[in-house]
Design a protein around this motif. Structure first.
Motif, PDB file in Angstrom:
ATOM      1  N   GLY A 165       8.976   8.060  -2.807  1.00 12.65           N
ATOM      2  CA  GLY A 165       9.320   9.061  -1.807  1.00 12.65           C
ATOM      3  C   GLY A 165      10.722   8.827  -1.276  1.00 12.65           C
ATOM      4  N   GLU A 166      11.054   9.575  -0.216  1.00 15.04           N
ATOM      5  CA  GLU A 166      12.369   9.419   0.404  1.00 15.04           C
ATOM      6  C   GLU A 166      12.572   7.961   0.798  1.00 15.04           C
ATOM      7  N   THR A 167      13.755   7.472   0.525  1.00 11.33           N
ATOM      8  CA  THR A 167      14.073   6.066   0.758  1.00 11.33           C
ATOM      9  C   THR A 167      15.465   5.964   1.355  1.00 11.33           C
ATOM     10  N   THR A 168      15.617   5.066   2.311  1.00  9.95           N
ATOM     11  CA  THR A 168      16.940   4.739   2.822  1.00  9.95           C
ATOM     12  C   THR A 168      17.261   3.334   2.323  1.00  9.95           C
ATOM     13  N   ALA A 169      18.478   3.132   1.860  1.00  9.08           N
ATOM     14  CA  ALA A 169      18.853   1.854   1.245  1.00  9.08           C
ATOM     15  C   ALA A 169      20.231   1.412   1.721  1.00  9.08           C
ATOM     16  N   ARG A 220      24.838  -7.299   9.471  1.00 11.27           N
ATOM     17  CA  ARG A 220      24.163  -8.587   9.273  1.00 11.27           C
ATOM     18  C   ARG A 220      23.971  -8.872   7.794  1.00 11.27           C
ATOM     19  N   LEU A 221      23.520  -7.873   7.025  1.00 18.00           N
ATOM     20  CA  LEU A 221      23.343  -8.071   5.586  1.00 18.00           C
ATOM     21  C   LEU A 221      24.675  -8.408   4.926  1.00 18.00           C
ATOM     22  N   HIS A 222      25.713  -7.680   5.295  1.00 17.84           N
ATOM     23  CA  HIS A 222      27.045  -7.916   4.733  1.00 17.84           C
ATOM     24  C   HIS A 222      27.496  -9.356   5.016  1.00 17.84           C
ATOM     25  N   HIS A 223      27.278  -9.826   6.243  1.00 13.90           N
ATOM     26  CA  HIS A 223      27.720 -11.177   6.601  1.00 13.90           C
ATOM     27  C   HIS A 223      26.900 -12.245   5.866  1.00 13.90           C
ATOM     28  N   LEU A 224      25.587 -12.041   5.761  1.00 16.15           N
ATOM     29  CA  LEU A 224      24.779 -13.007   5.006  1.00 16.15           C
ATOM     30  C   LEU A 224      25.167 -13.008   3.527  1.00 16.15           C
ATOM     31  N   ILE A 226      23.432  -6.690  -3.783  1.00 17.35           N
ATOM     32  CA  ILE A 226      22.065  -6.644  -3.262  1.00 17.35           C
ATOM     33  C   ILE A 226      21.813  -5.224  -2.782  1.00 17.35           C
ATOM     34  N   VAL A 227      20.625  -4.716  -3.064  1.00 15.73           N
ATOM     35  CA  VAL A 227      20.178  -3.430  -2.531  1.00 15.73           C
ATOM     36  C   VAL A 227      18.859  -3.683  -1.825  1.00 15.73           C
ATOM     37  N   ILE A 228      18.744  -3.218  -0.582  1.00 17.44           N
ATOM     38  CA  ILE A 228      17.487  -3.291   0.145  1.00 17.44           C
ATOM     39  C   ILE A 228      17.064  -1.870   0.497  1.00 17.44           C
ATOM     40  N   GLY A 229      15.756  -1.638   0.565  1.00 16.71           N
ATOM     41  CA  GLY A 229      15.296  -0.278   0.817  1.00 16.71           C
ATOM     42  C   GLY A 229      14.085  -0.193   1.717  1.00 16.71           C
ATOM     43  N   ARG A 230      14.031   0.928   2.423  1.00 19.56           N
ATOM     44  CA  ARG A 230      12.886   1.271   3.261  1.00 19.56           C
ATOM     45  C   ARG A 230      12.360   2.617   2.797  1.00 19.56           C
ATOM     46  N   LEU A 231      11.114   2.634   2.427  1.00 19.78           N
ATOM     47  CA  LEU A 231      10.464   3.866   2.015  1.00 19.78           C
ATOM     48  C   LEU A 231      10.160   4.690   3.259  1.00 19.78           C
ATOM     49  N   GLY A 232      10.728   5.887   3.341  1.00 16.40           N
ATOM     50  CA  GLY A 232      10.475   6.773   4.472  1.00 16.40           C
ATOM     51  C   GLY A 232      11.234   6.455   5.743  1.00 16.40           C
ATOM     52  N   GLY A 233      12.060   5.444   5.766  1.00 15.66           N
ATOM     53  CA  GLY A 233      12.861   5.119   6.943  1.00 15.66           C
ATOM     54  C   GLY A 233      12.185   4.086   7.817  1.00 15.66           C
ATOM     55  N   PRO A 234      12.727   3.832   8.999  1.00 12.19           N
ATOM     56  CA  PRO A 234      13.884   4.476   9.595  1.00 12.19           C
ATOM     57  C   PRO A 234      15.178   4.033   8.911  1.00 12.19           C
ATOM     58  N   ALA A 235      16.236   4.790   9.139  1.00 10.28           N
ATOM     59  CA  ALA A 235      17.540   4.452   8.567  1.00 10.28           C
ATOM     60  C   ALA A 235      17.982   3.087   9.075  1.00 10.28           C
ATOM     61  N   SER A 267      12.640  -4.533   5.571  1.00  4.74           N
ATOM     62  CA  SER A 267      12.743  -3.583   4.467  1.00  4.74           C
ATOM     63  C   SER A 267      11.465  -3.682   3.636  1.00  4.74           C
ATOM     64  N   HIS A 268      11.225  -2.687   2.822  1.00  9.82           N
ATOM     65  CA  HIS A 268      10.060  -2.723   1.954  1.00  9.82           C
ATOM     66  C   HIS A 268      10.341  -3.521   0.682  1.00  9.82           C
ATOM     67  N   TRP A 269      11.597  -3.538   0.269  1.00 12.37           N
ATOM     68  CA  TRP A 269      11.944  -4.198  -0.980  1.00 12.37           C
ATOM     69  C   TRP A 269      13.409  -4.594  -0.993  1.00 12.37           C
ATOM     70  N   ALA A 270      13.738  -5.445  -1.961  1.00 11.05           N
ATOM     71  CA  ALA A 270      15.126  -5.857  -2.180  1.00 11.05           C
ATOM     72  C   ALA A 270      15.289  -6.197  -3.651  1.00 11.05           C
ATOM     73  N   THR A 271      16.499  -6.007  -4.149  1.00  8.61           N
ATOM     74  CA  THR A 271      16.779  -6.328  -5.550  1.00  8.61           C
ATOM     75  C   THR A 271      18.222  -6.795  -5.706  1.00  8.61           C
ATOM     76  N   LEU A 272      18.436  -7.628  -6.690  1.00  7.98           N
ATOM     77  CA  LEU A 272      19.754  -8.123  -7.043  1.00  7.98           C
ATOM     78  C   LEU A 272      20.164  -7.399  -8.321  1.00  7.98           C
ATOM     79  N   ILE A 273      21.262  -6.670  -8.266  1.00  2.33           N
ATOM     80  CA  ILE A 273      21.712  -5.894  -9.417  1.00  2.33           C
ATOM     81  C   ILE A 273      22.938  -6.552 -10.034  1.00  2.33           C
ATOM     82  N   ASP A 274      22.871  -6.753 -11.339  1.00  2.00           N
ATOM     83  CA  ASP A 274      23.978  -7.311 -12.107  1.00  2.00           C
ATOM     84  C   ASP A 274      24.799  -6.143 -12.646  1.00  2.00           C
ATOM     85  N   VAL A 275      26.082  -6.124 -12.294  1.00  5.00           N
ATOM     86  CA  VAL A 275      26.975  -5.042 -12.736  1.00  5.00           C
ATOM     87  C   VAL A 275      28.121  -5.605 -13.589  1.00  5.00           C
TER      88      VAL A 275
END
Length: 163
Positions: free
Chosen positions: A122-126, A154-158, A137-146, A69-77
């Motif tokens: 730009g367009e991002t898939t997350a 895998r992300l869910h299990h980790l 956790i949110v991870i994102g890819r700028l422009g894909g691929p999905a 992924s291009h980035w990741a963030t931890l969001i407090d809700v």
């Protein structure tokens, strides 16, 4: 599935064989380094278990490598508007309004964001996955691929290993 083909066999052979099976569709094929590229998953697991109080931050910091992924963030809700509490260096600035674009926060899901979803982006898939009732956790890819279903799983299990 990870398949180790003999050196003289082309991947197209197995793709053709799979596509001739009823209900089977090949969505993606890639070459992985020795060991199937699983080393990064295991490394993430080892680092998370070595420092349990910071396992969430460890996972976030490793997501760009583990999930390409291009980035990741931890969001407090937990209370008040959602906000980022820890991010990788390339992550966008998440105002509460932008962070809200990743809802729902209580279920793992993929989301596609149109260009300018955040100023200058730009367009991002997350992918969004809950860690606890209060953090995602949110991870994102700028422009894909999905993100593939297998990557999301895998992300869910980790994430489920973060306490």
């Amino acid at each position: 599935f990870i398949v180790d083909l003999p050196p003289n066999q082309l991947p197209e052979t197995i793709v053709t064989a799979c596509q001739n099976l009823a209900g089977v569709r090949v969505e993606w094929i890639a070459r992985y380094p020795e060991g199937g590229g699983l080393q990064s998953d295991l490394e993430a697991l080892e680092r998370m278990t070595a420092d349990p109080p910071h396992a969430a931050e460890t996972l976030v910091s490793l997501c760009p490598v583990v999930f390409r992924s291009h980035w990741a963030t931890l969001i407090d809700v937990s209370d008040g508007p959602p906000h980022s509490s820890f991010s990788t260096t390339l992550a966008p600035d998440l105002t509460p309004e932008i962070a809200a674009k990743f809802t729902p926060f209580d279920a793992t899901h993929r989301t596609d964001l149109e260009s300018e979803w955040s100023p200058g982006w730009g367009e991002t898939t997350a992918v969004v996955t809950p860690l606890t009732q209060d953090r995602v956790i949110v991870i994102g890819r700028l422009g894909g691929p999905a993100f593939l279903d297998s990557e999301i799983a895998r992300l869910h299990h980790l994430a489920a290993l973060v306490k």
